[in-house]
Design an enzyme around this catalytic site. Structure first.
Site, short mmCIF file in Angstrom:
data_model
loop_
_atom_site.label_atom_id
_atom_site.label_comp_id
_atom_site.label_asym_id
_atom_site.label_seq_id
_atom_site.Cartn_x
_atom_site.Cartn_y
_atom_site.Cartn_z
N ASP A 59 12.88 -32.16 12.20
CA ASP A 59 13.13 -33.02 13.36
C ASP A 59 13.45 -34.45 12.92
O ASP A 59 14.60 -34.81 12.78
CB ASP A 59 11.92 -33.00 14.30
N ARG A 60 12.42 -35.24 12.66
CA ARG A 60 12.64 -36.62 12.24
C ARG A 60 13.34 -36.70 10.89
O ARG A 60 14.14 -37.62 10.65
CB ARG A 60 11.28 -37.35 12.19
N CYS A 71 8.85 -35.30 7.21
CA CYS A 71 7.94 -35.61 8.32
C CYS A 71 6.84 -34.57 8.28
O CYS A 71 6.15 -34.46 7.27
CB CYS A 71 8.68 -35.63 9.66
N SER A 72 6.66 -33.79 9.33
CA SER A 72 5.66 -32.72 9.29
C SER A 72 6.27 -31.45 8.70
O SER A 72 5.93 -31.03 7.60
CB SER A 72 5.13 -32.44 10.71
N ARG A 88 13.82 -26.67 20.81
CA ARG A 88 13.89 -28.07 21.26
C ARG A 88 14.71 -28.20 22.54
O ARG A 88 14.48 -29.10 23.34
CB ARG A 88 14.48 -28.94 20.16
#
Length: 745
Positions: A502-503, A497-498, A543
């Site tokens: 996370d994703r 992802c970035s 988070r």
């Protein structure tokens, strides 16, 4: 008309004249003096007769022991005096002389109460929490302070006592409402997201403390104006524990001191072993210093984060990538998060692999890194002797799955990042999965929780407007697409992802669950979370907003909760394929925010090592293993017995969604089961499996009885045959004639 705490609710102009006010104040002060004297006498701290200096300086712990022996007496005397504030509890009443602070009045009489200003730190002793009557307490938990007040939840108000422990804030209603769960009023400090102290500006006779929680609960505590000092004190206790920047002050470290034997018995911190994990997959990984190059993958030393500070201390990389290639690839990837092997399986002599990383630094100018391009080429190999020339020019050998929407990935180029240009990455293709970022997810959760605790009837429309399940559908569909690419198309994949924590973690974990049945067992699921989330650098601390300053919302996002919701959806689709039930997901959803365990306190494995978290806290995996039977799914079937080793929801849509009400509506009064039927019907060892064992035992007894009856019948038949033979041999015509009459012969 008086309110429940006995304070007048009339406006100031309706009050008695000033002289009456002054007389009431004097009466109140005298009453307070007498109450403190009564408390001290009941606790055995002072006597009515004159005491010696040595008796006055008795140790504090002995005084506290005397206090603990008479909790009911103290509560009974003070609880009846409604006008008195609760500043009498936990006051350090030792007679040791304290220095006089600036602005503090010198006591003129031995029995005169000491007036403490709000800017002066109050000293409190602790008391055995069991004496207060709390039901849900943890080892090492102690009460620090308590205060009488009113708790408001929506339109409902309850009188009771607010207790501040070293782990949580608890409200004990005088009369517990039957519609509420027992743990409704229990709030661990790190579950709080916002704490505010306000005053009643209309009446100017009350103070309020408002607490907002990360699970959607909201509390408003009301205290009398005379309780201002204690209100400030308990407010400071909350802020100190809920928004501490020092992890060492979190309750997990106290919990370990009292419960270290749990970690010693189950060794939850050692549950993951990278070599054993890949051996179980059947994948050969060469050692770091091995001279043998006959393999696709090798271990890479990452001690002290020498390659990447947010990865585990050992990584798996392509064998053909030398150290120079790896280091230059790290510089070309965001946060130095190079592609590492996440999962692989063997089929027909080929190794199908899944890799994870962060985005590359292409930027607007489409920057290139030949080392990064070579690195991805090595990742595409499926056999040791594979040659690039044996494939067609346009044949895809590595598919890159970018979790972001395409427009977001383009926007990252402005910041010098971006995505892989397939003109430079030969035999690679790229797909975008349209999964939104942490800010969109946080906004969706906020809307969903607001709807869950809202009393209006438009819940379904508000649930749809939150778009929470749009995100869940996107994650599951993206994971299914990756799993199909690996299992049906037999193509290696790279997921990012970035920043890749996370994703990316959501996708790689779900793909592993879909493809490998081991990760659907209790042990496998724990190892999966440890490997793909904790060891691979998911920022649990940021988070979950643990250890952050209040109102620091920028990094908070329920990314891990999304994974648990996705697994819940998979459980509903494949109820026979998971060894664990929904209780495991609920406990993980709750405790990754509570700071009871050290597992979720840090942002990387390196941070866990530096802060010695493993040596000073209990792992949640030890706690889960201790009560493993609680999480057993009674309907679980071995994958081989139902031909469901691979479970991929290929056509997953919004119609496939099941609302996770066990979590989102756990505290909702409308969904609460007043008859307690639902808890009795959970698929746990406590009911279904115990019933099955009981029925099996009863069935065994019945079968044994049946066998005994059959044996007895055979024995009777044998004896009867012998009797008939004897009768016939005796030739007794009279007996034979009678037997013929009843047709026995």
């Amino acid at each position: 008309m008086n309110n429940p705490l006995g304070r007048s609710t009339q406006k100031p102009e309706q009050q008695a004249p000033n002289n009456q006010k002054n007389s009431r104040a004097k009466e109140f002060e005298k009453q307070l003096q007498e109450e403190e004297r009564m408390l001290a006498q009941s606790a055995g701290i002072i006597n009515n007769t004159q005491q010696t200096n040595s008796q006055q300086q008795q140790p504090a712990y002995s005084q506290q022991q005397q206090l603990n022996q008479q909790p009911q007496t103290v509560f009974g005397q003070i609880g009846q005096m409604l006008d008195a504030p609760r500043k009498l509890f936990f006051r350090n009443t030792t007679t040791q002389q304290q220095p006089i602070q600036q602005g503090q009045r010198q006591p003129t009489d031995q029995n005169e109460p000491e007036i403490i200003q709000t800017n002066i730190v109050q000293i409190y002793t602790t008391r055995d929490i069991k004496n207060i009557g709390l039901e849900i307490i943890q080892p090492g938990e102690i009460a620090l302070q308590e205060l009488r007040g009113i708790c408001s939840i929506g339109t409902q108000q309850f009188q009771g006592i607010i207790v501040a422990t070293n782990y949580q804030i608890i409200f004990l209603p005088d009369k517990f409402p039957k519609d509420f769960r027992k743990d409704y009023f229990y709030i661990p400090y790190t579950l709080m997201i916002k704490v505010e102290k306000t005053m009643d500006r209309k009446q100017n006779d009350a103070n309020f403390i408002e607490i907002s929680c990360k699970d959607g609960r909201w509390f408003k505590y009301r205290f009398l104006k005379e309780q201002n000092d204690d209100c400030n004190s308990i407010f400071n206790v909350i802020n100190k524990n809920a928004f501490t920047l020092n992890k060492q002050t979190l309750f997990a470290f106290t919990f370990y001191k009292e419960y270290s034997n749990l970690e010693n018995d189950y060794q939850g911190w050692k549950i993951f072993n990278i070599e054993k994990d890949f051996e179980r997959m059947g994948i050969n990984i060469l050692q770091e210093n091995s001279q043998n190059q006959n393999g696709l993958f090798k271990y890479l030393n990452n001690e002290n984060g020498i390659i990447c500070s947010t990865y585990y201390n050992r990584l798996v990389v392509p064998t053909k990538a030398d150290l120079d290639c790896i280091q230059k690839t790290a510089k070309f990837r965001s946060k130095e998060r190079i592609p590492i092997l996440s999962y692989a399986f063997l089929i027909n002599g080929k190794v199908i692999s899944m890799w994870r990383s962060s985005q590359c630094r292409t930027g607007i100018g489409q920057n290139r890194s030949t080392e990064d391009e070579c690195y991805l080429k090595y990742m595409s190999f499926q056999t040791v002797d594979e040659q690039e020339s044996q494939y067609e020019e346009k044949e895809t050998r590595l598919r890159i799955y970018d979790a972001r929407p395409h427009i977001n990935a383009i926007g990252q180029q402005v910041a010098g990042k971006g995505y892989e240009n397939t003109l430079f990455y030969k035999r690679c293709s790229i797909d975008f999965l349209d999964i939104h970022n942490i800010h969109k997810v946080r906004d969706s959760q906020t809307k969903l929780l607001k709807a869950a605790f809202n009393e209006n009837v438009q819940f379904l429309s508000q649930l749809e407007q939150s778009q929470w399940y749009d995100h869940i559908v996107a994650i599951i569909k993206g994971s299914a697409k990756i799993a199909i690419t690996m299992t049906k198309e037999k193509i290696n994949v790279l997921v990012h992802c970035s920043d890749g924590w996370d994703r990316t973690a959501q996708l790689t974990a779900l793909v592993s669950i879909m493809i490998d049945s081991y990760y659907r067992t209790i042990e496998g699921f724990m190892i999966l979370i440890q490997k793909e989330w904790i060891n691979s650098g998911h920022q649990f601390c940021q988070r979950s907003a643990i250890g952050n300053k209040q109102n620091n919302e920028d990094s908070r996002s329920p990314i891990f909760l999304q994974l648990l919701d996705c697994v819940y959806q998979m459980q509903q689709l494949y109820p026979l394929s998971f060894e664990f039930n929904g209780k495991l997901l609920l406990d993980l959803a709750y405790h990754h925010l509570t700071s009871l365990f050290g597992t979720f306190l840090c942002d990387s494995f390196l941070e866990i090592q530096k802060q010695k978290i493993m040596e000073q806290t209990v792992s949640i995996w030890s706690w889960i293993m201790k009560q493993k039977d609680k999480y057993i799914n009674a309907f679980y079937k071995n994958p081989q017995s139902i031909d469901q080793d691979v479970i991929i929801p290929e056509s997953f849509t919004g119609k496939s969604i099941t609302f996770w009400k066990e979590y989102f509506l756990y505290y909702s009064l409308e969904s609460n089961d007043a008859y307690q039927i639902h808890p009795q019907c959970q698929y746990t060892c406590d009911n279904l499996q115990e019933m099955y064992k009981a029925l099996s035992k009863e069935n065994h007894v019945l079968r044994q009885a049946q066998k005994d009856q059959e044996k007895l019948a055979i024995l009777h038949q044998q004896k009867f045959n012998q009797l008939m033979q004897i009768i016939q041999e005796t030739q007794n015509e009279e007996i034979i004639e009678k037997l013929q009459t009843i047709k026995l012969i």
